[in-house]
Design an enzyme around this catalytic site. Structure first.
Site, PDB file in Angstrom:
ATOM      1  N   LYS A 154      -9.654 -39.635 -17.825  1.00 28.68           N
ATOM      2  CA  LYS A 154      -9.044 -38.815 -16.781  1.00 28.68           C
ATOM      3  C   LYS A 154      -9.276 -39.477 -15.414  1.00 28.68           C
ATOM      4  O   LYS A 154     -10.406 -39.831 -15.072  1.00 28.68           O
ATOM      5  CB  LYS A 154      -9.648 -37.413 -16.778  1.00 28.68           C
ATOM      6  CG  LYS A 154      -9.373 -36.614 -18.047  1.00 28.68           C
ATOM      7  CD  LYS A 154      -7.945 -36.133 -18.117  1.00 28.68           C
ATOM      8  CE  LYS A 154      -7.751 -35.155 -19.271  1.00 28.68           C
ATOM      9  NZ  LYS A 154      -6.380 -34.595 -19.303  1.00 28.68           N
ATOM     10  N   LYS A 251       2.525 -30.151 -26.206  1.00 32.41           N
ATOM     11  CA  LYS A 251       1.387 -29.244 -26.384  1.00 32.41           C
ATOM     12  C   LYS A 251       1.885 -27.968 -27.065  1.00 32.41           C
ATOM     13  O   LYS A 251       2.838 -27.333 -26.602  1.00 32.41           O
ATOM     14  CB  LYS A 251       0.760 -28.890 -25.024  1.00 32.41           C
ATOM     15  CG  LYS A 251       0.284 -30.098 -24.201  1.00 32.41           C
ATOM     16  CD  LYS A 251      -1.034 -30.640 -24.717  1.00 32.41           C
ATOM     17  CE  LYS A 251      -1.552 -31.787 -23.867  1.00 32.41           C
ATOM     18  NZ  LYS A 251      -1.960 -31.394 -22.517  1.00 32.41           N
TER      19      LYS A 251
END
Length: 337
Positions: A154, A251
């Protein structure tokens, strides 16, 4: 069919930071649909970015209990079509119900979900392990704690290239980068040059989700593949991503479950887009559902349960990136008593 609701606060092993903020726990709701001796399980986790909360989930489930319990003889696709008008404004909850019903349906048939879809779990992609934003020392420590063949890192800080440069000194694993909308166009193109030199495989969602003009500029000039995440939510977004991204990260909670996710994968493949399914820090209930889509995917990000102190379920196991399916039918998930 009987609806059973459980709510949890999933504690993370480490504070998890992305470009939008830090979380130490993930509120989760697990839906059980029960018929005779069979149960199916589905999950939705709260996410402030998408304005979803467990209290809201529970209230809506109780309000619509009769609708949910009323029918149990439909196929998963038919049940999803039946529920959609009632839950079209809450895709996260629709996902939990779709997962639970699909799990129940295939358990009643005595088969695993991938068998119902006529898929074979051979040559399936390994999952990455996510390293949240932290000090470089702590990020290295997390990598050392969990040795893994693929890391998703990230980013979204002023020191992103320095971070990856330092992490690369400690690992030869594949690196994937997720900026979570934290960069601009110039930054993305420039970073793609340096990140390619550092052995990065792809960059996920560098720009804000609605910056389609910028996404096209990046698509035309990047030195690395760009994968959509926040820009790819529901089925109609797949076509929007064509010629703006090289692939899509689907997702289940954002699109409404396994049923629409499978359609999105098919559409993405028809357009030549790389396909990925990602998690939203679910327990092994949500992660086990994702696993059955892996024979259709190029990439998968299903490490959510590994990031938890207190996984409330069992199911698929992840060993050094490899996916080991449960012996149970359906999705293979089971709540810990």
């Amino acid at each position: 069919m009987k609806l059973i609701i459980r709510t949890y606060k999933l504690q993370l092993k480490h504070p998890f930071t992305i470009s939008r903020g830090t979380r130490t726990e993930i509120p989760s709701i697990i839906v059980e649909l029960q018929e005779n001796e069979f149960s199916g399980f589905g999950e939705a986790t709260a996410n402030p970015y998408y304005n979803t909360f467990v209290e809201q989930f529970e209230e809506e489930l109780l309000e619509k209990r009769v609708i949910i319990e009323n029918i149990s003889d439909k196929t998963p696709k038919e049940y999803w079509d039946y529920l959609y008008p009632y839950f079209k404004n809450n895709m996260f909850l629709l996902c939990a119900l779709d997962e639970a019903y699909t799990d129940l349906y295939t358990r009643k048939k005595g088969i695993k979900l991938y068998q119902y879809w006529d898929l074979k779990p051979k040559n399936i992609p390994q999952t990455n392990f996510t390293i949240g934003i932290d000090t470089i020392e702590n990020m290295v420590s997390k990598m050392t704690e969990t040795s893994w063949p693929i890391y998703k890192i990230k980013l979204g800080t002023k020191d992103d290239i320095q971070i990856v440069t330092e992490l690369r000194k400690h690992s030869n694993s594949i690196f994937r980068i997720d900026a979570n909308c934290g960069w601009d166009v110039t930054e993305t193109v420039k970073n793609s040059v340096e990140l390619k030199k550092l052995g990065v495989e792809f960059i996920e969602q560098p720009l804000p989700a609605d910056n389609w003009r910028g996404a096209k500029v990046v698509f035309d000039n990047t030195f690395l593949p760009i994968i959509a995440d926040e820009s790819c939510i529901i089925e109609s977004d797949i076509e929007k991503c064509y010629n703006h991204f090289h692939g899509v990260n689907i997702k289940l909670m954002k699109c409404g479950g396994l049923t629409p996710a499978k359609r999105m994968i098919t559409k993405a493949k028809s357009l030549g887009l790389k396909t990925m399914v990602g998690c939203m820090t679910e327990s092994s209930v949500g992660i086990s559902a994702i696993a059955h889509l892996t024979p259709l995917l190029d990439y998968v990000d299903m490490d959510g349960a590994l990031l938890l102190k207190n996984d409330v379920a069992t199911g698929v196991k992840l060993v050094n990136g490899n996916i080991l399916f449960s012996e149970l039918n359906g999705t293979g998930a089971q709540i810990k008593e």
